[in-house]
Design a protein around this motif. Structure first.
Motif, PDB file in Angstrom:
ATOM      1  N   ASP A   1       0.593  -1.002  -0.035  1.00 13.95           N
ATOM      2  CA  ASP A   1       0.135   0.028   0.206  1.00 13.95           C
ATOM      3  C   ASP A   1       1.069   1.274  -0.235  1.00 13.95           C
ATOM      4  N   ALA A   2       2.509   1.992  -0.278  1.00 12.77           N
ATOM      5  CA  ALA A   2       2.950   1.627   0.032  1.00 12.77           C
ATOM      6  C   ALA A   2       2.898   3.021  -1.139  1.00 12.77           C
ATOM      7  N   LYS A   3       2.152   2.453  -2.115  1.00 14.42           N
ATOM      8  CA  LYS A   3       1.912   2.778  -4.113  1.00 14.42           C
ATOM      9  C   LYS A   3       1.618   4.018  -3.833  1.00 14.42           C
ATOM     10  N   GLU A   4       0.524   3.870  -2.715  1.00 12.93           N
ATOM     11  CA  GLU A   4      -0.326   5.571  -2.212  1.00 12.93           C
ATOM     12  C   GLU A   4       1.047   7.004  -1.964  1.00 12.93           C
ATOM     13  N   LEU A   5       1.657   6.182  -1.402  1.00 11.66           N
ATOM     14  CA  LEU A   5       2.757   7.918  -0.719  1.00 11.66           C
ATOM     15  C   LEU A   5       3.916   8.076  -1.964  1.00 11.66           C
ATOM     16  N   LEU A   6       3.584   6.570  -2.634  1.00 10.88           N
ATOM     17  CA  LEU A   6       4.951   7.145  -3.528  1.00 10.88           C
ATOM     18  C   LEU A   6       4.099   7.814  -4.597  1.00 10.88           C
ATOM     19  N   ASP A   7       3.197   7.771  -5.158  1.00 13.67           N
ATOM     20  CA  ASP A   7       2.435   8.708  -6.033  1.00 13.67           C
ATOM     21  C   ASP A   7       2.030   9.932  -5.561  1.00 13.67           C
ATOM     22  N   LYS A   8       2.342  10.177  -4.609  1.00  9.58           N
ATOM     23  CA  LYS A   8       1.611  11.509  -3.471  1.00  9.58           C
ATOM     24  C   LYS A   8       2.829  12.537  -4.097  1.00  9.58           C
ATOM     25  N   ILE A   9       4.148  11.155  -4.027  1.00 10.64           N
ATOM     26  CA  ILE A   9       5.588  12.227  -3.390  1.00 10.64           C
ATOM     27  C   ILE A   9       5.920  12.518  -4.922  1.00 10.64           C
ATOM     28  N   THR A  10       5.597  11.497  -6.073  1.00  4.45           N
ATOM     29  CA  THR A  10       6.255  12.201  -7.038  1.00  4.45           C
ATOM     30  C   THR A  10       6.124  12.957  -7.757  1.00  4.45           C
ATOM     31  N   PRO A  11       5.264  13.932  -8.116  1.00 11.41           N
ATOM     32  CA  PRO A  11       5.047  15.234  -8.809  1.00 11.41           C
ATOM     33  C   PRO A  11       6.756  15.895  -7.944  1.00 11.41           C
ATOM     34  N   TYR A  12       6.950  15.808  -6.303  1.00 11.98           N
ATOM     35  CA  TYR A  12       8.307  16.909  -6.052  1.00 11.98           C
ATOM     36  C   TYR A  12       9.007  16.084  -6.059  1.00 11.98           C
ATOM     37  N   GLN A  13       9.005  15.386  -6.641  1.00 11.94           N
ATOM     38  CA  GLN A  13      11.050  13.769  -6.674  1.00 11.94           C
ATOM     39  C   GLN A  13      12.014  15.178  -7.668  1.00 11.94           C
ATOM     40  N   GLY A  14      11.431  15.886  -8.688  1.00 16.42           N
ATOM     41  CA  GLY A  14      12.523  16.581  -9.334  1.00 16.42           C
ATOM     42  C   GLY A  14      13.043  17.570  -7.894  1.00 16.42           C
ATOM     43  N   TRP A  15      12.186  18.269  -7.053  1.00 14.37           N
ATOM     44  CA  TRP A  15      12.531  18.875  -6.400  1.00 14.37           C
ATOM     45  C   TRP A  15      13.387  17.990  -5.263  1.00 14.37           C
ATOM     46  N   ILE A  16      13.226  17.829  -4.816  1.00 11.38           N
ATOM     47  CA  ILE A  16      13.354  16.978  -3.381  1.00 11.38           C
ATOM     48  C   ILE A  16      14.888  15.970  -4.133  1.00 11.38           C
TER      49      ILE A  16
END
Length: 140
Positions: free
Chosen positions: A25-40
């Motif tokens: 179920d961590a896929k949902e969390l990763l999907d939320k973070i993906t748009p910010y991955q570049g900045w992170i």
């Protein structure tokens, strides 16, 4: 200790299959973070580069605290590399796009690092755990 925690998080972002295999179920969390991955990634890349510079400027610590200095340099290097991989799109857009030669060098470096991204993510997790353990052992 902050380096350790951030390295573990960065390692999990770089090797999402490790996290997904343990917790589906961590896929949902990763999907939320993906748009910010570049900045992170961009932030961690610069933070890692800054850590490398600071470690080199404080090379005198190598004689008195060799394990801690090597840990500092290793954690900063892993953080810079993982940050570069994750933030390449943003780095390319903001920094490399202004110079064609730098852009080509960045693409070559990414092509070399991309196949080992999972291993680097795992290394980030291991080094992150070691940083936390070392900070407890050497600064407690």
């Amino acid at each position: 200790m902050i380096y350790g925690i951030t390295l573990i998080i960065l390692g999990l972002l770089a090797a999402p299959s490790l996290l997904l295999s343990r917790k589906p179920d961590a896929k949902e969390l990763l999907d939320k973070i993906t748009p910010y991955q570049g900045w992170i990634g961009l932030a961690f890349c610069f933070w890692g580069i800054w850590g490398i510079i600071q470690a080199i400027l404080n090379i005198g610590l190598l004689t008195t605290f060799p394990i801690w200095w090597i840990t500092w340099l290793a954690s900063s290097a892993v953080e810079a590399v993982l940050g570069f991989i994750l933030g390449y799109g943003m780095i390319n857009k903001l920094v490399l796009s202004k110079n064609e030669e730098a852009k080509q060098k960045g693409e070559k470096l990414l092509a070399k690092l991309a196949p080992i991204q999972g291993k680097l993510g795992l290394a980030g997790i291991v080094v992150g755990i070691w940083v936390i353990a070392a900070s407890i052992l050497f600064y407690a």
